[in-house]
Design an enzyme around this catalytic site. Structure first.
Site, PDB file in Angstrom:
ATOM      1  N   ARG A 125       0.812  -1.225   0.000  1.00  0.00           N
ATOM      2  CA  ARG A 125       0.000   0.000   0.000  1.00  0.00           C
ATOM      3  C   ARG A 125       0.838   1.265   0.000  1.00  0.00           C
ATOM      4  O   ARG A 125       0.404   2.319   0.480  1.00  0.00           O
ATOM      5  CB  ARG A 125      -0.974   0.012   1.195  1.00  0.00           C
ATOM      6  CG  ARG A 125      -2.067  -1.028   1.099  1.00  0.00           C
ATOM      7  CD  ARG A 125      -3.070  -0.875   2.225  1.00  0.00           C
ATOM      8  NE  ARG A 125      -4.014  -1.979   2.242  1.00  0.00           N
ATOM      9  CZ  ARG A 125      -4.714  -2.355   3.301  1.00  0.00           C
ATOM     10  NH1 ARG A 125      -4.575  -1.705   4.448  1.00  0.00           N
ATOM     11  NH2 ARG A 125      -5.559  -3.359   3.238  1.00  0.00           N
ATOM     12  N   ARG A 174      -2.913   6.727   0.641  1.00  0.00           N
ATOM     13  CA  ARG A 174      -3.410   7.881   1.386  1.00  0.00           C
ATOM     14  C   ARG A 174      -2.515   8.418   2.486  1.00  0.00           C
ATOM     15  O   ARG A 174      -2.851   9.441   3.088  1.00  0.00           O
ATOM     16  CB  ARG A 174      -4.791   7.532   1.955  1.00  0.00           C
ATOM     17  CG  ARG A 174      -4.837   6.280   2.800  1.00  0.00           C
ATOM     18  CD  ARG A 174      -6.266   5.904   3.103  1.00  0.00           C
ATOM     19  NE  ARG A 174      -6.335   4.670   3.896  1.00  0.00           N
ATOM     20  CZ  ARG A 174      -7.434   4.223   4.466  1.00  0.00           C
ATOM     21  NH1 ARG A 174      -8.548   4.912   4.336  1.00  0.00           N
ATOM     22  NH2 ARG A 174      -7.428   3.113   5.159  1.00  0.00           N
ATOM     23  N   ARG A 230      -6.451  12.702  -5.081  1.00  0.00           N
ATOM     24  CA  ARG A 230      -7.740  12.063  -4.784  1.00  0.00           C
ATOM     25  C   ARG A 230      -8.836  13.108  -4.641  1.00  0.00           C
ATOM     26  O   ARG A 230      -9.966  12.921  -5.132  1.00  0.00           O
ATOM     27  CB  ARG A 230      -7.615  11.239  -3.495  1.00  0.00           C
ATOM     28  CG  ARG A 230      -8.900  10.644  -2.950  1.00  0.00           C
ATOM     29  CD  ARG A 230      -9.450   9.516  -3.808  1.00  0.00           C
ATOM     30  NE  ARG A 230     -10.713   9.036  -3.289  1.00  0.00           N
ATOM     31  CZ  ARG A 230     -10.849   8.076  -2.388  1.00  0.00           C
ATOM     32  NH1 ARG A 230      -9.775   7.478  -1.886  1.00  0.00           N
ATOM     33  NH2 ARG A 230     -12.034   7.695  -1.978  1.00  0.00           N
ATOM     34  N   ASP A 259      -7.210  -2.258  -7.001  1.00  0.00           N
ATOM     35  CA  ASP A 259      -7.885  -2.886  -5.872  1.00  0.00           C
ATOM     36  C   ASP A 259      -8.120  -4.354  -6.189  1.00  0.00           C
ATOM     37  O   ASP A 259      -8.348  -4.719  -7.355  1.00  0.00           O
ATOM     38  CB  ASP A 259      -9.223  -2.195  -5.585  1.00  0.00           C
ATOM     39  CG  ASP A 259      -9.795  -2.619  -4.240  1.00  0.00           C
ATOM     40  OD1 ASP A 259      -9.408  -2.026  -3.225  1.00  0.00           O
ATOM     41  OD2 ASP A 259     -10.605  -3.569  -4.213  1.00  0.00           O
ATOM     42  N   TYR A 287     -15.577 -11.801  -0.291  1.00  0.00           N
ATOM     43  CA  TYR A 287     -16.293 -10.571  -0.650  1.00  0.00           C
ATOM     44  C   TYR A 287     -17.452 -10.861  -1.594  1.00  0.00           C
ATOM     45  O   TYR A 287     -18.534 -10.273  -1.472  1.00  0.00           O
ATOM     46  CB  TYR A 287     -15.333  -9.581  -1.308  1.00  0.00           C
ATOM     47  CG  TYR A 287     -14.379  -8.913  -0.355  1.00  0.00           C
ATOM     48  CD1 TYR A 287     -14.761  -7.788   0.363  1.00  0.00           C
ATOM     49  CD2 TYR A 287     -13.092  -9.405  -0.166  1.00  0.00           C
ATOM     50  CE1 TYR A 287     -13.884  -7.164   1.245  1.00  0.00           C
ATOM     51  CE2 TYR A 287     -12.213  -8.794   0.706  1.00  0.00           C
ATOM     52  CZ  TYR A 287     -12.608  -7.669   1.417  1.00  0.00           C
ATOM     53  OH  TYR A 287     -11.740  -7.064   2.285  1.00  0.00           O
TER      54      TYR A 287
END
Length: 343
Positions: free
Chosen positions: A23, A27, A36, A73, A147
């Site tokens: 990652r 962010r 973003r 993702d 998921y």
């Protein structure tokens, strides 16, 4: 000319360890947050190939990491399989319809949803320094299935584990379909310029041993075998988070070229129990990187020392946290880059 990360994944035990962070594109970086805010939602950013390429390159530009991990993702695969995907603020990703309620046959496949991701890979690969390895990735079938069945993430994957016990045939069909799309997806990334790929099995730790063999080892082995036929020289990293003592069986049974080790695993145990020539990746606790201080250096050096006798890619035990200070990342890089195997 291959860089140190690619060399290590192919078995070289280098004196100075390559480093990238899971990652790392995201962010915790102010430049990411700025982009973003300009581009809007997460999925829109993923599908804006210029923006996604920029996000992928940002941490390489700032820190000089040895690898660039594709900004995307893991749920792109079920999205391409026909489920609707949305990311809700404060709630995480949602997939619909849930396969606990509907059959796999009810989905309308949308393979075109994979194509912009390949374009992002192409754009990044064209811009990276020659020594920086382009990393593609996908979620592993068990994690993706959790998921798809439940429609969202959960703490213990209760619904999916129960579904897998109750209807083996239906669940196997879901997993097999994920395997097929994942092979296509990773092969497409490789054709676009990915030099190595990683399989993320974020929820592997929730399974009992027999279920782990059936839903983690077997599907990942099928993916690796298919990729090796298509791209025999491209390394595959397997990361079964939470596997614990089952990590050695995973390393032996899946055929992966390198194995990622999460922060719960003692690196001395991993160095002893994993196949002796296999490259390993990991395994600093992301929360220790968040906290910083003298303990960060001590633990990082301990990990480096434990894996000194085998090929090792320094990384975290999972993804970097969004509130991690930039200064702590810079400090970690200094520690790793100053360490040498023969020191």
């Amino acid at each position: 000319m291959p860089g140190p990360l690619l060399d290590t994944l192919k078995g070289a035990n280098l004196a100075r360890r390559p480093i990238w962070l899971m990652r790392q594109a995201g962010r915790y970086l102010p430049e990411y947050r700025e982009l973003r805010a300009e581009k809007g939602g997460f999925l829109a950013l993923v599908y804006d190939t210029d923006a996604a390429a920029e996000v992928t390159i940002q941490p390489v530009r700032r820190f000089g990491f040895d690898g660039a991990i594709l900004f995307s993702d893991i749920l792109i695969v079920p999205y391409a399989m026909g489920q609707a995907l949305e990311f809700l603020a404060g709630e995480g990703p949602k997939l619909s319809p849930r396969l606990i309620d509907r059959t796999l046959d009810s989905l309308d496949e949308a393979p075109q949803r994979l194509h912009p991701i390949y374009e992002t890979v192409r754009k990044v690969a064209a811009q990276l320094p020659a020594e920086t390895t382009m990393l593609g990735f996908a979620g592993s079938p068990w994690t993706i299935a959790t998921y798809m069945v439940a429609g969202e993430g959960s703490r213990d994957q209760h619904d999916t584990r129960a579904f897998a016990y109750a209807d083996r045939e239906a669940f196997a069909a879901i997993v097999d379909a994920i395997v097929d799309v994942t092979v296509e997806y990773l092969s497409g990334q490789i054709q676009a310029g990915a030099e190595a790929v990683q399989l993320f099995d974020s929820w592997a730790g929730s399974l009992a041993p027999a279920e782990f063999e059936r839903w983690v080892i077997e599907p990942n082995a099928a993916i690796v075998a298919a990729l090796k036929k298509l791209h025999p020289d491209v390394p595959v990293i397997g990361f079964p988070k939470g596997a614990g003592e089952k990590l050695a069986l995973y390393a032996q049974g899946t055929g992966v070229d390198a194995v990622g080790v999460d922060e719960t695993v003692n690196p001395a145990w991993a160095a002893r129990e994993l196949p002796s020539s296999m490259p390993v990746q990991g395994n600093l606790d992301p929360l220790l990187l968040l906290a910083g201080g003298a303990e960060l250096e001590r633990r990082a050096r301990h990990i480096l020392d434990c894996f000194a006798d085998r090929p090792h890619v320094f990384n975290l035990g999972h993804g970097i946290g969004q509130f991690t200070p930039i200064a702590h990342v810079e400090y970690l890089l200094e520690v790793v880059r100053e360490w040498t195997r023969d020191a």
